[in-house]
Write a protein that holds these residues in place. Sequence first.
Motif, PDB file in Angstrom:
ATOM      1  N   PHE A 113      14.756  35.776  -9.483  1.00  0.00           N
ATOM      2  CA  PHE A 113      14.654  34.428 -10.014  1.00  0.00           C
ATOM      3  C   PHE A 113      13.782  34.393 -11.255  1.00  0.00           C
ATOM      4  O   PHE A 113      14.183  34.009 -12.351  1.00  0.00           O
ATOM      5  CB  PHE A 113      13.972  33.568  -8.960  1.00  0.00           C
ATOM      6  CG  PHE A 113      14.544  32.200  -8.851  1.00  0.00           C
ATOM      7  CD1 PHE A 113      15.581  31.957  -7.987  1.00  0.00           C
ATOM      8  CD2 PHE A 113      14.041  31.167  -9.610  1.00  0.00           C
ATOM      9  CE1 PHE A 113      16.105  30.688  -7.872  1.00  0.00           C
ATOM     10  CE2 PHE A 113      14.563  29.900  -9.508  1.00  0.00           C
ATOM     11  CZ  PHE A 113      15.595  29.655  -8.638  1.00  0.00           C
ATOM     12  N   PHE A 114      12.578  34.795 -11.026  1.00  0.00           N
ATOM     13  CA  PHE A 114      11.534  34.878 -12.004  1.00  0.00           C
ATOM     14  C   PHE A 114      12.000  35.554 -13.295  1.00  0.00           C
ATOM     15  O   PHE A 114      11.995  34.959 -14.381  1.00  0.00           O
ATOM     16  CB  PHE A 114      10.442  35.717 -11.374  1.00  0.00           C
ATOM     17  CG  PHE A 114       9.173  35.739 -12.112  1.00  0.00           C
ATOM     18  CD1 PHE A 114       8.819  34.712 -12.962  1.00  0.00           C
ATOM     19  CD2 PHE A 114       8.310  36.809 -11.930  1.00  0.00           C
ATOM     20  CE1 PHE A 114       7.606  34.750 -13.609  1.00  0.00           C
ATOM     21  CE2 PHE A 114       7.103  36.844 -12.583  1.00  0.00           C
ATOM     22  CZ  PHE A 114       6.755  35.818 -13.426  1.00  0.00           C
ATOM     23  N   ALA A 115      12.413  36.782 -13.149  1.00  0.00           N
ATOM     24  CA  ALA A 115      12.807  37.581 -14.293  1.00  0.00           C
ATOM     25  C   ALA A 115      13.950  36.923 -15.050  1.00  0.00           C
ATOM     26  O   ALA A 115      13.940  36.837 -16.282  1.00  0.00           O
ATOM     27  CB  ALA A 115      13.214  38.976 -13.842  1.00  0.00           C
ATOM     28  N   LEU A 116      14.923  36.427 -14.304  1.00  0.00           N
ATOM     29  CA  LEU A 116      16.083  35.836 -14.950  1.00  0.00           C
ATOM     30  C   LEU A 116      15.709  34.584 -15.722  1.00  0.00           C
ATOM     31  O   LEU A 116      16.103  34.378 -16.860  1.00  0.00           O
ATOM     32  CB  LEU A 116      17.140  35.497 -13.906  1.00  0.00           C
ATOM     33  CG  LEU A 116      17.904  36.720 -13.396  1.00  0.00           C
ATOM     34  CD1 LEU A 116      18.833  36.323 -12.274  1.00  0.00           C
ATOM     35  CD2 LEU A 116      18.681  37.344 -14.560  1.00  0.00           C
ATOM     36  N   GLN A 117      14.941  33.761 -15.068  1.00  0.00           N
ATOM     37  CA  GLN A 117      14.518  32.519 -15.681  1.00  0.00           C
ATOM     38  C   GLN A 117      13.775  32.824 -16.984  1.00  0.00           C
ATOM     39  O   GLN A 117      14.052  32.268 -18.040  1.00  0.00           O
ATOM     40  CB  GLN A 117      13.564  31.816 -14.709  1.00  0.00           C
ATOM     41  CG  GLN A 117      13.283  30.419 -15.029  1.00  0.00           C
ATOM     42  CD  GLN A 117      14.023  29.467 -14.089  1.00  0.00           C
ATOM     43  OE1 GLN A 117      14.889  28.748 -14.523  1.00  0.00           O
ATOM     44  NE2 GLN A 117      13.702  29.462 -12.815  1.00  0.00           N
ATOM     45  N   LEU A 118      12.856  33.730 -16.858  1.00  0.00           N
ATOM     46  CA  LEU A 118      12.034  34.109 -17.993  1.00  0.00           C
ATOM     47  C   LEU A 118      12.895  34.661 -19.116  1.00  0.00           C
ATOM     48  O   LEU A 118      12.655  34.427 -20.296  1.00  0.00           O
ATOM     49  CB  LEU A 118      11.057  35.197 -17.533  1.00  0.00           C
ATOM     50  CG  LEU A 118       9.571  34.983 -17.786  1.00  0.00           C
ATOM     51  CD1 LEU A 118       9.201  33.521 -17.768  1.00  0.00           C
ATOM     52  CD2 LEU A 118       8.757  35.759 -16.773  1.00  0.00           C
ATOM     53  N   ARG A 119      13.906  35.393 -18.719  1.00  0.00           N
ATOM     54  CA  ARG A 119      14.765  35.976 -19.722  1.00  0.00           C
ATOM     55  C   ARG A 119      15.513  34.899 -20.485  1.00  0.00           C
ATOM     56  O   ARG A 119      15.626  34.948 -21.708  1.00  0.00           O
ATOM     57  CB  ARG A 119      15.746  36.911 -19.043  1.00  0.00           C
ATOM     58  CG  ARG A 119      16.317  37.867 -20.017  1.00  0.00           C
ATOM     59  CD  ARG A 119      16.718  39.083 -19.278  1.00  0.00           C
ATOM     60  NE  ARG A 119      18.098  39.382 -19.561  1.00  0.00           N
ATOM     61  CZ  ARG A 119      18.834  40.152 -18.790  1.00  0.00           C
ATOM     62  NH1 ARG A 119      18.327  40.641 -17.686  1.00  0.00           N
ATOM     63  NH2 ARG A 119      20.060  40.409 -19.124  1.00  0.00           N
ATOM     64  N   GLY A 120      16.010  33.947 -19.755  1.00  0.00           N
ATOM     65  CA  GLY A 120      16.705  32.843 -20.406  1.00  0.00           C
ATOM     66  C   GLY A 120      15.767  32.119 -21.356  1.00  0.00           C
ATOM     67  O   GLY A 120      16.112  31.816 -22.501  1.00  0.00           O
ATOM     68  N   ILE A 121      14.595  31.857 -20.888  1.00  0.00           N
ATOM     69  CA  ILE A 121      13.605  31.165 -21.712  1.00  0.00           C
ATOM     70  C   ILE A 121      13.302  31.984 -22.957  1.00  0.00           C
ATOM     71  O   ILE A 121      13.312  31.482 -24.080  1.00  0.00           O
ATOM     72  CB  ILE A 121      12.300  30.940 -20.915  1.00  0.00           C
ATOM     73  CG1 ILE A 121      12.544  29.949 -19.784  1.00  0.00           C
ATOM     74  CG2 ILE A 121      11.186  30.461 -21.825  1.00  0.00           C
ATOM     75  CD1 ILE A 121      11.382  29.803 -18.822  1.00  0.00           C
ATOM     76  N   SER A 122      13.051  33.236 -22.725  1.00  0.00           N
ATOM     77  CA  SER A 122      12.703  34.122 -23.833  1.00  0.00           C
ATOM     78  C   SER A 122      13.788  34.140 -24.901  1.00  0.00           C
ATOM     79  O   SER A 122      13.515  34.071 -26.094  1.00  0.00           O
ATOM     80  CB  SER A 122      12.474  35.532 -23.305  1.00  0.00           C
ATOM     81  OG  SER A 122      12.424  36.442 -24.366  1.00  0.00           O
ATOM     82  N   LYS A 123      15.022  34.212 -24.450  1.00  0.00           N
ATOM     83  CA  LYS A 123      16.127  34.253 -25.411  1.00  0.00           C
ATOM     84  C   LYS A 123      16.118  33.034 -26.305  1.00  0.00           C
ATOM     85  O   LYS A 123      16.222  33.123 -27.522  1.00  0.00           O
ATOM     86  CB  LYS A 123      17.463  34.333 -24.667  1.00  0.00           C
ATOM     87  CG  LYS A 123      17.863  35.741 -24.319  1.00  0.00           C
ATOM     88  CD  LYS A 123      19.257  35.769 -23.711  1.00  0.00           C
ATOM     89  CE  LYS A 123      19.628  37.193 -23.332  1.00  0.00           C
ATOM     90  NZ  LYS A 123      20.639  37.233 -22.265  1.00  0.00           N
ATOM     91  N   GLU A 124      15.996  31.904 -25.672  1.00  0.00           N
ATOM     92  CA  GLU A 124      16.031  30.663 -26.428  1.00  0.00           C
ATOM     93  C   GLU A 124      14.828  30.566 -27.366  1.00  0.00           C
ATOM     94  O   GLU A 124      14.962  30.172 -28.529  1.00  0.00           O
ATOM     95  CB  GLU A 124      16.027  29.477 -25.454  1.00  0.00           C
ATOM     96  CG  GLU A 124      16.245  28.137 -26.109  1.00  0.00           C
ATOM     97  CD  GLU A 124      17.681  27.937 -26.559  1.00  0.00           C
ATOM     98  OE1 GLU A 124      18.567  28.642 -26.040  1.00  0.00           O
ATOM     99  OE2 GLU A 124      17.911  27.087 -27.440  1.00  0.00           O
ATOM    100  N   LEU A 125      13.683  30.914 -26.882  1.00  0.00           N
ATOM    101  CA  LEU A 125      12.485  30.826 -27.709  1.00  0.00           C
ATOM    102  C   LEU A 125      12.586  31.773 -28.901  1.00  0.00           C
ATOM    103  O   LEU A 125      12.256  31.411 -30.027  1.00  0.00           O
ATOM    104  CB  LEU A 125      11.242  31.164 -26.889  1.00  0.00           C
ATOM    105  CG  LEU A 125      10.833  30.150 -25.829  1.00  0.00           C
ATOM    106  CD1 LEU A 125       9.547  30.587 -25.138  1.00  0.00           C
ATOM    107  CD2 LEU A 125      10.651  28.774 -26.441  1.00  0.00           C
ATOM    108  N   THR A 126      13.033  32.958 -28.621  1.00  0.00           N
ATOM    109  CA  THR A 126      13.170  33.951 -29.676  1.00  0.00           C
ATOM    110  C   THR A 126      14.067  33.432 -30.793  1.00  0.00           C
ATOM    111  O   THR A 126      13.762  33.579 -31.966  1.00  0.00           O
ATOM    112  CB  THR A 126      13.779  35.248 -29.112  1.00  0.00           C
ATOM    113  OG1 THR A 126      12.854  35.785 -28.173  1.00  0.00           O
ATOM    114  CG2 THR A 126      14.024  36.254 -30.220  1.00  0.00           C
ATOM    115  N   ALA A 127      15.150  32.819 -30.377  1.00  0.00           N
ATOM    116  CA  ALA A 127      16.084  32.298 -31.364  1.00  0.00           C
ATOM    117  C   ALA A 127      15.423  31.250 -32.245  1.00  0.00           C
ATOM    118  O   ALA A 127      15.858  30.982 -33.354  1.00  0.00           O
ATOM    119  CB  ALA A 127      17.303  31.701 -30.661  1.00  0.00           C
ATOM    120  N   HIS A 128      14.363  30.658 -31.737  1.00  0.00           N
ATOM    121  CA  HIS A 128      13.656  29.648 -32.530  1.00  0.00           C
ATOM    122  C   HIS A 128      12.309  30.170 -33.017  1.00  0.00           C
ATOM    123  O   HIS A 128      11.426  29.387 -33.361  1.00  0.00           O
ATOM    124  CB  HIS A 128      13.435  28.383 -31.705  1.00  0.00           C
ATOM    125  CG  HIS A 128      14.677  27.579 -31.545  1.00  0.00           C
ATOM    126  ND1 HIS A 128      15.749  28.026 -30.816  1.00  0.00           N
ATOM    127  CD2 HIS A 128      15.034  26.369 -32.032  1.00  0.00           C
ATOM    128  CE1 HIS A 128      16.703  27.118 -30.849  1.00  0.00           C
ATOM    129  NE2 HIS A 128      16.301  26.104 -31.577  1.00  0.00           N
TER     130      HIS A 128
END
Lengths: 347, 347
Positions: A84-99
Motif C-alpha cells: 500500500f505504502f510503497a504504491l501510494q508513495l510512488r503515485g505521489i512521487s510521480k505526480e510531484l516529480t512531474a511538477h
Amino acid sequence: MTETAPRPTLEAVAARAGVSRATVSRVVNGGEGVREPLVERVRRAVEELGYVPNQAARSLVTKRHDAVAVVIAEPETRVFADPFFALQLRGISKELTAHDSQLVLLLTEGRADHARVGRYLAGGHVDGALVFSLHLDDPLPELVQRAGVPTVFGGRPDWGEGNRSVYVDSDNRGGAREAVRHLVGLGRRRVAHITGALDQTSAVDRLDGFRDVVVDADPRLIAEGDFTPAGGERAMRLLLERCPDLDAVFAANDLAASGALRVLRAQGRRVPEDVAVVGFDDMLPVAEQTDPPLTTIRQDIEEMGRLMAGLLLRALDRRGTPLDDGPGADGGSGVVLPTTLVRRASA
Amino acid sequence: MTETAPRPTLEAVAARAGVSRATVSRVVNGGEGVREPLVERVRRAVEELGYVPNQAARSLVTKRHDAVAVVIAEPETRVFADPFFALQLRGISKELTAHDSQLVLLLTEGRADHARVGRYLAGGHVDGALVFSLHLDDPLPELVQRAGVPTVFGGRPDWGEGNRSVYVDSDNRGGAREAVRHLVGLGRRRVAHITGALDQTSAVDRLDGFRDVVVDADPRLIAEGDFTPAGGERAMRLLLERCPDLDAVFAANDLAASGALRVLRAQGRRVPEDVAVVGFDDMLPVAEQTDPPLTTIRQDIEEMGRLMAGLLLRALDRRGTPLDDGPGADGGSGVVLPTTLVRRASA
DNA sequence: CCCGCGCCGGAAAGCGCTCTCAGCGCCATG
DNA sequence: CATGGCGCTGAGAGCGCTTTCCGGCGCGGG
C-alpha cells in the motif's frame, strides 16, 4: 565525500556571461524577455560553471518551496506491512516529480511526534501536505488545519460532512457491495463478514457496503477483525462457532482473508466449495499467494496517490482560491476511486 | 485551507520582547550567553506570537539544511512489493527525527530521472544522502559521488574494494551459509539454490554463501531467479527437471521460495518431508502465510535503516573529517548486520 | 576611588536570489 | 528630423536569519 566545493552563484554566472544577475535569473527561470544571443551566452556560462540555483535563497524571496509533505501516522506504517505504502508513495512521487516538487516524508511515532509535525508544517517548509489519517481519533487533521497548510487527505476523514476538507478515497462501500453481490450471485445464502478495524472509515464503509446487500444481516454473521491475518483467524473461528452453516465470507481486506482461509482449511472446510471467500485490496503478494488464490476487490493505490498529489498541486497553483472549492459543493470535497472485482479461485 | 497568515519574524519577536534580533536568535538557538530574565522574556514573546523560524532564511546563512535525501531507484520499488521499504524508511525516519532532520524522498523512474536527482543533490538542498542502489550497472553511485554529497549506501555497492564508500548491508553471505548449513544439518544431501537477480550484490553474496557450504556444487543444482514468485516457480521447475532427486532448496528470498513451494506442491512433493525449503528475508506477510510456513533467514531491516541514518548523521556532525574514515581502514567502510535463522515448518 | 578586564547585548553585514523600477536604444510614426 | 513608445537590460532593495565585531556595563584589584 570530499570537501564540498563552494557552488557557483548567480553572480558568478553573470560575471562569466558578462550580464547582470537579473538577466541570468530571467534566463534560468524560463528566459522570458531576453534576446537570443544573451540567452545563449548565459546558458553556456551556466553549463560551464555547473550552476545550480540555491533553493534556500530562492524560497526566501518567493515563499514557494516546491516541496510537499507526506504525513503518515505510525499506526499506518504497521498496516503498511503491505505494498500500500510503497504504491501510494510512488503515485505521489510521480505526480510531484512531474511538477518539480519534492516529497518530504514525515513519519510520526505516536503522540509526542505530533507537535513536531505541527511545528514543521507551520514552519512553512512546504507548500502543502498530503495526510494519511485513517483513524477516528487522530489529532492530525486538526493539527494541519491549524497549521494553515493546504492539505489533501488520503482516505475519507471521519469528521462530519460539515467539515471542509479535500480527500481521495477508494469506493470502499461500493467495492464491498460488489464483493457481497458476487457471493450472493454465486448462490450463497449465509454470507458472513469479517470487519476491519472499525476506528477507520474504510472499515466502516466496507461494513456498510456489506449491509447494503445483506439487509437485516444476522448480527452473528458479523465479526470484528483488525485488518491483520491474526485478527482474521480469530474472527473466522468465532464465526464458524456461531454459525456453522455459513457458506461465504467477505473479509475487509486480503490479510484478514488469508487468516480466515487458514482457519477454514484447518477446520476441514473446502474453499470455495463449502465456503466462498472474498477479500479486499488485491494486495498481490498476499492475494496471489494464498491457497486458493483470493478473489478480491482491487483498488488502484498508485492512482490514488497520484490523484492526491495532483489535487494538491492544482490547488497550490491557483492559490488564493481556497483549496476547498471543488466538485463537492461548498464544504470540502472528496474524490472516490472505483474498485473492481478480481476473480480468482476462492469465490 | 484559509489564506496563509504571514508568519511572525525574528524582528517581530524582538520588538515584542524589547530586545534585538540577535538576542532572540541566540535564545532560539540554545540560549548561550543570554541572562535568565531576558531569556524568559524572549521565550514568552516566541510563545505568544507562535514564532517558528524560517528554515530557508536560516539555511541561506548556515548552509545546513537539517534534511537528508533518501534515494530509491525504480527497480527497487518493484522489489518493494514487500515491507522492506516501509521498515527501512521507518528506521531511517526514527534516527533522523531524533536528530531533528527531515527526510526527503527521491524515487527515481528510470534513467531520465537520474539527471533530476543529480541536480537536486548538487543543488545543496540536503546535507547528505542515503542511497539504495542494488544494481550492478546503476549510475546512481557515480552520480552522488560527483554531486559531492556525503552518502551512505544501503546494500553493498558493486564497485571494487578500492573505492571509498560507506554502506550498511546484511550479512547475506553469512545468512546464506547458515541457511544451507541448516539444510545439510537436517541430513539433506542434494541441496539446490534458486538465486536472486544476479545484478545485485545481495544475490551474488547469497549465492557465494551457498557455495561456501556446498563446495563443488553440481551446477545443475543452481538455477537463476529474480527475487519474484514467478521467477521462483520457473527456477523450481527447471531444478526439478534437471535433478529430480533434490531434497532441499535454498531460495534467495521468501518471494522466490513461495513460488518454489507452489511448484513443489503442484508436482506432489511434500514439504518438508520430500524437499526442505529455506527462504531469506523473513518478510512476514509472505513467510508466515505460505503453506507450510517458511523457514527463513531474518534480517533486521529497520535497524539497517537506523544505522544508515546514524552513520550519515555522525559523519555530518564531524564535517571536515571526510565521511570515508571509519572502521574499514582507508578506503570506504561497510557495516554488516547479522542475520538469524527463523525455523518454521518448511525445513 | 579609578582603571582594566570580561561578559552581555546590539548594530550591521551579508547569505544567494527575485523582482520592481528606471533607463537605454531602437523602430515606427507625425 | 523629432518624438513617443516599447522591449530589453541593469541597478538595487530586500526576503529572514546568523554571526562577527564592538561598545558598554559591572566587578575586582591597585
